[in-house]
Design an enzyme around this catalytic site. Structure first.
Site, PDB file in Angstrom:
ATOM      1  N   GLY A   1     -29.163 -91.620 -17.444  1.00 45.81           N
ATOM      2  CA  GLY A   1     -30.034 -90.644 -18.113  1.00 45.81           C
ATOM      3  C   GLY A   1     -31.111 -90.154 -17.170  1.00 45.81           C
ATOM      4  O   GLY A   1     -30.999 -90.330 -15.952  1.00 45.81           O
ATOM      5  N   ASN A   2     -32.126 -89.533 -17.707  1.00 44.08           N
ATOM      6  CA  ASN A   2     -33.263 -89.101 -16.875  1.00 44.08           C
ATOM      7  C   ASN A   2     -34.548 -89.150 -17.704  1.00 44.08           C
ATOM      8  O   ASN A   2     -34.516 -89.462 -18.895  1.00 44.08           O
ATOM      9  CB  ASN A   2     -33.012 -87.717 -16.267  1.00 44.08           C
ATOM     10  CG  ASN A   2     -32.817 -86.662 -17.332  1.00 44.08           C
ATOM     11  OD1 ASN A   2     -33.715 -86.378 -18.116  1.00 44.08           O
ATOM     12  ND2 ASN A   2     -31.615 -86.081 -17.384  1.00 44.08           N
ATOM     13  N   HIS A   3     -35.662 -88.833 -17.067  1.00 43.20           N
ATOM     14  CA  HIS A   3     -36.967 -89.038 -17.714  1.00 43.20           C
ATOM     15  C   HIS A   3     -37.424 -87.878 -18.600  1.00 43.20           C
ATOM     16  O   HIS A   3     -38.562 -87.868 -19.056  1.00 43.20           O
ATOM     17  CB  HIS A   3     -38.045 -89.284 -16.646  1.00 43.20           C
ATOM     18  CG  HIS A   3     -37.898 -90.606 -15.959  1.00 43.20           C
ATOM     19  ND1 HIS A   3     -37.947 -91.792 -16.638  1.00 43.20           N
ATOM     20  CD2 HIS A   3     -37.670 -90.920 -14.656  1.00 43.20           C
ATOM     21  CE1 HIS A   3     -37.786 -92.792 -15.792  1.00 43.20           C
ATOM     22  NE2 HIS A   3     -37.596 -92.291 -14.574  1.00 43.20           N
ATOM     23  N   SER A   4     -36.578 -86.881 -18.835  1.00 44.27           N
ATOM     24  CA  SER A   4     -37.016 -85.755 -19.671  1.00 44.27           C
ATOM     25  C   SER A   4     -37.376 -86.248 -21.078  1.00 44.27           C
ATOM     26  O   SER A   4     -36.636 -87.032 -21.681  1.00 44.27           O
ATOM     27  CB  SER A   4     -35.891 -84.720 -19.758  1.00 44.27           C
ATOM     28  OG  SER A   4     -36.185 -83.799 -20.771  1.00 44.27           O
TER      29      SER A   4
ATOM     30  N   ALA B   1     -32.549 -81.054 -19.520  1.00 39.26           N
ATOM     31  CA  ALA B   1     -32.273 -81.659 -18.215  1.00 39.26           C
ATOM     32  C   ALA B   1     -30.899 -82.332 -18.330  1.00 39.26           C
ATOM     33  O   ALA B   1     -30.794 -83.523 -18.639  1.00 39.26           O
ATOM     34  CB  ALA B   1     -33.346 -82.679 -17.881  1.00 39.26           C
TER      35      ALA B   1
END
Ligand code: CTP
Length: 401
Positions: free
Chosen positions: A210-213, A278
């Site tokens: 995943g990512n930090h969005s 994102a």
């Protein structure tokens, strides 16, 4: 649409006054600021304490506040100017007649005469009173002033008679107001689709890439679009943000593939599309059916490319105004312009990771808006809500050009 709206609610003396407690609750729940003026006879039907508690404001009844030690008067002119809308519900035959004829013997009528905002009135009276030529004349005269009548409905009346005269239900009053406010907004009748948040790409049943969005930018864009009258489809990857809005349809997705499907389902009924998500560029080629055990010293997961949602939307573009985001670390303008062209966009919003305060997980953002004709507008560092307002206003100025 109602969020942040200052509503001056005038309640007059009819049995339907009891329903205004629900009306105030609905308005407050929708985010409105409510001040109540209660006529003397209305206070026999509904308690000022109940209305003050629900509206979170003192209830006003007379020109002078006798409770206060200092001399304090309720300034009807200020009240009239404070209000974004004035609503008189229930509106009795007596008050409507006074409004129509310029009488001014109580605070409600003085505030009415001072109000420059749209005025709505929801009559409530018995069958024969509602039919009387004198009441009809008041309705007509008030509407000729530009006041908006929320017609009474039919049903059993307090007298036991059946027919027209019941005040519209609180939900219907709110709906009527929203419809009226929506008509004059720049995005009314438009559908806006927004992608927001990260995507999670499963590795096994418990792990993902995943990512930090956080989704904040996309959620603020959705709220601003709705505030300006649009009906919004917000396709969101996993996000902790909560959103409840009558005009926003929240579609929750997890992976890029799910976001791709959802975006293509709504694309052809949308007028404006903003891809703020994102999206993970890659996903594991295979999702392990069971939790992966730590057997070896290293673990290699083969990743395959996800479909580019924005690119695909650009390729199939008809009349939609299509906007993408670009998060860049170097050659920002050149790269953003390249993406705008490659993905067939109408505009792109550039964030540079070189700007402190911009990007993922921050409450603020600093953007440059670039359109397909290479018009470039750089904005200062602002809250994401203010950035959303800038982006939507740039879009509106182009769809109306
Ligand atoms: N986007 C998308 N689907 C993807 C990847 C990106 O819809 N699979 C959208 C994003 O929502 C954003 C825009 O494309 O609006 C730009 O994404 P970005 O990751 O900055 O650019 P890429 O095209 O992926 O190029 P690169 O990662 O090489 O910079």
């Amino acid at each position: 649409m109602v969020s942040g709206l200052n509503v001056l609610l005038g309640i007059t003396g009819g049995i339907a006054a009891y329903k205004t407690t629900f009306l105030v609750r609905l308005l407050i729940k929708a985010g409105a600021n409510v001040k109540v003026i209660l006529t003397e006879s209305a206070s026999s039907f509904v308690s000022p304490l109940t209305l003050a508690t629900l509206s979170k404001n003192p209830v006003l009844s007379s020109f002078i506040n006798e409770d206060n030690e200092s001399v304090d008067w309720n300034n009807h002119v200020e009240l009239g100017l404070w209000a974004d809308i004035m609503l008189i519900a229930p509106a009795t035959a007596n008050t409507l007649s006074k409004m129509a004829n310029g009488s001014c013997d109580n605070l409600l009528l003085a505030a009415y005469l001072s109000a420059k905002c749209p005025v709505f009135f929801a009559p409530a009276m018995d069958l024969d009173m509602y039919q009387h030529p004198s009441s009809r004349a008041s309705f007509e005269k008030l509407q000729s002033f530009g006041n908006l009548m929320i017609p009474a409905t039919s049903g059993e009346l307090a007298s036991g008679l059946h027919g027209e005269g019941r005040m519209a239900e609180p939900e219907d009053i709110l709906h009527f107001i929203k419809q009226h406010l929506g008509k004059n907004l720049p995005l009314s009748g438009k559908r806006v689709m927004i992608t927001a948040g990260p995507t999670f790409e499963a590795i096994d049943p418990v792990r993902f890439i995943g990512n930090h969005s956080t989704g904040l930018m996309g959620y603020e864009l959705a709220k601003q679009s709705a505030r300006l009258g649009a009906s919004v489809i917000l396709i969101s990857g996993p996000s902790a943000l909560k959103l409840e809005h009558d005009s926003i349809d929240l579609v929750n997705v997890v992976s890029a593939d799910e976001m791709y499907e959802a975006a293509h389902r709504s694309y052809f009924i949308s007028d404006i599309v903003i891809c703020a998500a994102a999206v993970a560029d890659y996903r594991p080629e295979k999702v392990a059916e069971q939790k992966i055990k730590k057997t070896d010293d290293d673990l290699v997961i083969k990743l395959v490319k996800n479909k580019d949602i924005l690119l695909s939307l650009g390729q199939q573009k008809k009349d939609q105004f299509l906007v993408g985001f670009a998060l860049e670390t170097e050659n920002e303008l050149k790269n953003a312009k390249g993406k705008l062209k490659k993905k067939n966009l109408d505009a792109i919003v550039l964030n540079s990771l070189n700007d402190s305060g911009a990007g993922f997980g921050k409450p603020t953002n600093k953007i440059t808006f670039i359109d397909k004709n290479s018009n470039i507008k750089a904005f200062k560092l602002k809250s994401k809500a203010a950035v959303a307002a800038d982006i939507i206003s740039e879009i509106i100025s182009r769809i109306n050009a």
